[in-house]
Design an enzyme around this catalytic site. Sequence first.
Site, short mmCIF file in Angstrom:
data_model
loop_
_atom_site.label_atom_id
_atom_site.label_comp_id
_atom_site.label_asym_id
_atom_site.label_seq_id
_atom_site.Cartn_x
_atom_site.Cartn_y
_atom_site.Cartn_z
N THR A 156 14.33 -25.60 30.08
CA THR A 156 13.28 -25.85 31.08
C THR A 156 12.50 -27.13 30.80
O THR A 156 12.40 -27.56 29.63
CB THR A 156 12.30 -24.64 31.08
OG1 THR A 156 11.09 -25.01 31.74
CG2 THR A 156 11.92 -24.20 29.67
N ASP A 157 11.91 -27.69 31.84
CA ASP A 157 11.06 -28.88 31.67
C ASP A 157 9.80 -28.53 30.88
O ASP A 157 9.10 -29.42 30.40
CB ASP A 157 10.69 -29.50 33.03
CG ASP A 157 9.88 -28.61 33.96
OD1 ASP A 157 9.64 -27.42 33.62
OD2 ASP A 157 9.48 -29.09 35.05
N GLU A 158 9.52 -27.23 30.74
CA GLU A 158 8.30 -26.83 30.03
C GLU A 158 8.39 -27.16 28.54
O GLU A 158 7.36 -27.21 27.86
CB GLU A 158 8.02 -25.33 30.24
CG GLU A 158 7.98 -25.00 31.71
CD GLU A 158 7.29 -23.70 32.07
OE1 GLU A 158 6.54 -23.17 31.24
OE2 GLU A 158 7.50 -23.24 33.20
N TYR A 177 6.39 -18.92 25.70
CA TYR A 177 7.63 -19.02 26.48
C TYR A 177 8.30 -20.36 26.22
O TYR A 177 9.47 -20.42 25.83
CB TYR A 177 7.36 -18.84 27.98
CG TYR A 177 8.50 -19.33 28.86
CD1 TYR A 177 9.73 -18.67 28.88
CD2 TYR A 177 8.36 -20.47 29.66
CE1 TYR A 177 10.78 -19.13 29.68
CE2 TYR A 177 9.41 -20.94 30.46
CZ TYR A 177 10.62 -20.26 30.46
OH TYR A 177 11.65 -20.73 31.24
N LYS A 204 11.88 -21.20 24.38
CA LYS A 204 12.98 -21.92 25.03
C LYS A 204 13.36 -23.17 24.22
O LYS A 204 14.54 -23.50 24.09
CB LYS A 204 12.59 -22.33 26.46
CG LYS A 204 12.44 -21.18 27.43
CD LYS A 204 13.73 -20.42 27.71
CE LYS A 204 14.78 -21.24 28.41
NZ LYS A 204 16.00 -20.43 28.71
P1 NAD Z 1 15.01 -14.33 35.70
O1 NAD Z 1 13.88 -13.75 34.90
O2 NAD Z 1 15.02 -14.14 37.20
O3 NAD Z 1 16.40 -13.77 35.14
C1 NAD Z 1 16.69 -13.62 33.80
C2 NAD Z 1 17.90 -12.72 33.69
O4 NAD Z 1 18.25 -12.60 32.28
C3 NAD Z 1 17.65 -11.28 34.19
O5 NAD Z 1 18.73 -10.88 35.01
C4 NAD Z 1 17.58 -10.44 32.91
O6 NAD Z 1 18.02 -9.10 33.08
C5 NAD Z 1 18.52 -11.23 31.99
N1 NAD Z 1 18.26 -11.01 30.56
C6 NAD Z 1 17.06 -11.04 29.92
N2 NAD Z 1 17.22 -10.80 28.60
C7 NAD Z 1 18.56 -10.65 28.40
C8 NAD Z 1 19.36 -10.39 27.24
N3 NAD Z 1 18.82 -10.24 26.03
N4 NAD Z 1 20.70 -10.29 27.39
C9 NAD Z 1 21.26 -10.42 28.63
N5 NAD Z 1 20.56 -10.64 29.75
C10 NAD Z 1 19.22 -10.76 29.64
O7 NAD Z 1 15.05 -15.87 35.32
P2 NAD Z 1 15.44 -17.16 36.19
O8 NAD Z 1 14.22 -17.65 36.87
O9 NAD Z 1 16.68 -16.88 36.97
O10 NAD Z 1 15.77 -18.20 35.01
C11 NAD Z 1 17.08 -18.34 34.51
C12 NAD Z 1 17.10 -19.35 33.38
O11 NAD Z 1 16.64 -20.61 33.85
C13 NAD Z 1 16.17 -18.99 32.21
O12 NAD Z 1 16.82 -19.36 31.02
C14 NAD Z 1 14.93 -19.84 32.43
O13 NAD Z 1 14.28 -20.12 31.21
C15 NAD Z 1 15.55 -21.07 33.06
N6 NAD Z 1 14.66 -21.82 33.96
C16 NAD Z 1 14.06 -21.21 35.01
C17 NAD Z 1 13.26 -21.94 35.89
C18 NAD Z 1 12.61 -21.31 37.10
O14 NAD Z 1 11.86 -21.97 37.80
N7 NAD Z 1 12.88 -20.05 37.42
C19 NAD Z 1 13.07 -23.31 35.67
C20 NAD Z 1 13.71 -23.92 34.57
C21 NAD Z 1 14.51 -23.15 33.73
P1 TYD Z 2 4.90 -19.73 37.50
O1 TYD Z 2 5.63 -19.36 38.74
O2 TYD Z 2 4.44 -18.64 36.59
O3 TYD Z 2 5.82 -20.80 36.75
P2 TYD Z 2 5.52 -21.69 35.43
O4 TYD Z 2 4.29 -21.20 34.77
O5 TYD Z 2 6.74 -21.40 34.63
O6 TYD Z 2 5.42 -23.09 35.92
O7 TYD Z 2 3.60 -20.58 37.90
C1 TYD Z 2 3.67 -21.80 38.63
C2 TYD Z 2 2.27 -22.40 38.71
O8 TYD Z 2 1.41 -21.54 39.46
C3 TYD Z 2 1.61 -22.55 37.35
O9 TYD Z 2 0.78 -23.72 37.39
C4 TYD Z 2 0.73 -21.30 37.23
C5 TYD Z 2 0.31 -21.07 38.67
N1 TYD Z 2 0.07 -19.65 39.05
C6 TYD Z 2 -1.11 -19.32 39.75
O10 TYD Z 2 -1.96 -20.19 40.04
N2 TYD Z 2 -1.29 -18.01 40.12
C7 TYD Z 2 -0.39 -17.02 39.81
O11 TYD Z 2 -0.64 -15.84 40.16
C8 TYD Z 2 0.81 -17.38 39.10
C9 TYD Z 2 1.83 -16.34 38.75
C10 TYD Z 2 1.00 -18.72 38.76
#
Ligand code: NAD
Ligand code: TYD
Length: 336
Positions: free
Chosen positions: A125-127, A149, A153
């Site tokens: 992630t960019d985080e 988190y 990562k």
């Molecule tokens: P999500 O929470 O929707 O899905 C995560 C999945 O992983 C779920 O299906 C869960 O059951 C599974 N999981 C959790 N622990 C596990 C384990 N120990 N073994 C097997 N499966 C397991 O997450 P997402 O938003 O789809 O994110 C997917 C990936 O992309 C993550 O690695 C996250 O860090 C990364 N990512 C997400 C975002 C975003 O905006 N959502 C941005 C950048 C990177």
């Molecule tokens: P989020 O979807 O939790 O993603 P991330 O923290 O991984 O970027 O949050 C996106 C942005 O929105 C972040 O700046 C936190 C903010 N946020 C709120 O303001 N209210 C909320 O209820 C949540 C869940 C997030």
Amino acid sequence: MKILVAGGAGFIGSAFVRYTLEAYPADSVLVVDKLTYAGNMENLAGLERLPNYEFVRGDICDRSLMQELVANCDAVVNFAAETHVDRALVEADAFIRTDVYGVYSLAEVCKSASHSLKLFVQISTDEVYGPQYEGAATEESPIRPTNPYSASKAGGELLALSYHRSFGVPVIVVRGSNNMGPRQHPEKFIPLLITNALEDKELPIYGDGLYVREWIYVDDFVRGVDLVLRQGKVGEVYNIGGGLENQKTQLEVANAILELLGKPKSLIKHVADRPGHDRRYSIDSSKVQALGWKRQYGFDAALEATVNWYRANEGWWRRIKSGEFAEYYRRMYERR
Ligand code: NAD
Ligand code: TYD
């Protein structure tokens, strides 16, 4: 190619599985997912009839299971993770277990020479860069994660890269920006706001609402991951983000959602800030663009597609919101 997709029942993983099966009918996909609260078999509904798709419930930390699954695959793409910052701030155990130990364990499995694995793509992630007050982080920028988190990562991806450098495991790391789109769990910002607005509930905005995220439509992100999987260089890191023009504050996002749904601005409610809240994320995606990747969705089109999906799929999110999520929501937001 036979691809093992870990975390394929989550938001981005399921979009990647669907994209791969449609774009490459000659490939096959094996999904492994622990089905935590965030995993959802509905996300993969309809795929079970395909002969080149298989699902196994399992944990990436389970070394013998993963050994067995990886042995038959050409590539592993690991989406599996604990992903919600707010949960990590309450209790980080599961994050360290899955996002650090789980990635280490997968890297160990990939290291064992008894199979012909060509690639291990670790989704990060960019985080991990921490807040970017100005400019955009390139793949060479320092890693400065600020919450449990992002620190987990960062630990996971550094371990994966160390297995490339130390043992020649064919690792690539992808660092994505904030995704939006269908099937994202309603604990996350955009789906929470859309579904709350549809229910005429308040939209909780942390702090002053001026925290910036770089939004990308999930289909664009997934095409980037696919390109890196097929054409990326082993040992490298690739940023895949929405770009400068798609960086928005929470208030901009909230106002756009209310506008699309025809709901009043009075639903916006400022609540206590998130501890250690990173002010702004911003990444430079020119490296993956040089491979030929291009975004197809700008913020407005992405948000409209996302809002339309949640409108048309009420059953999907109502089932989640009426379950244990109701208790989570009370705990996190009631007296915030
Ligand atoms: P999500 O929470 O929707 O899905 C995560 C999945 O992983 C779920 O299906 C869960 O059951 C599974 N999981 C959790 N622990 C596990 C384990 N120990 N073994 C097997 N499966 C397991 O997450 P997402 O938003 O789809 O994110 C997917 C990936 O992309 C993550 O690695 C996250 O860090 C990364 N990512 C997400 C975002 C975003 O905006 N959502 C941005 C950048 C990177
Ligand atoms: P989020 O979807 O939790 O993603 P991330 O923290 O991984 O970027 O949050 C996106 C942005 O929105 C972040 O700046 C936190 C903010 N946020 C709120 O303001 N209210 C909320 O209820 C949540 C869940 C997030």
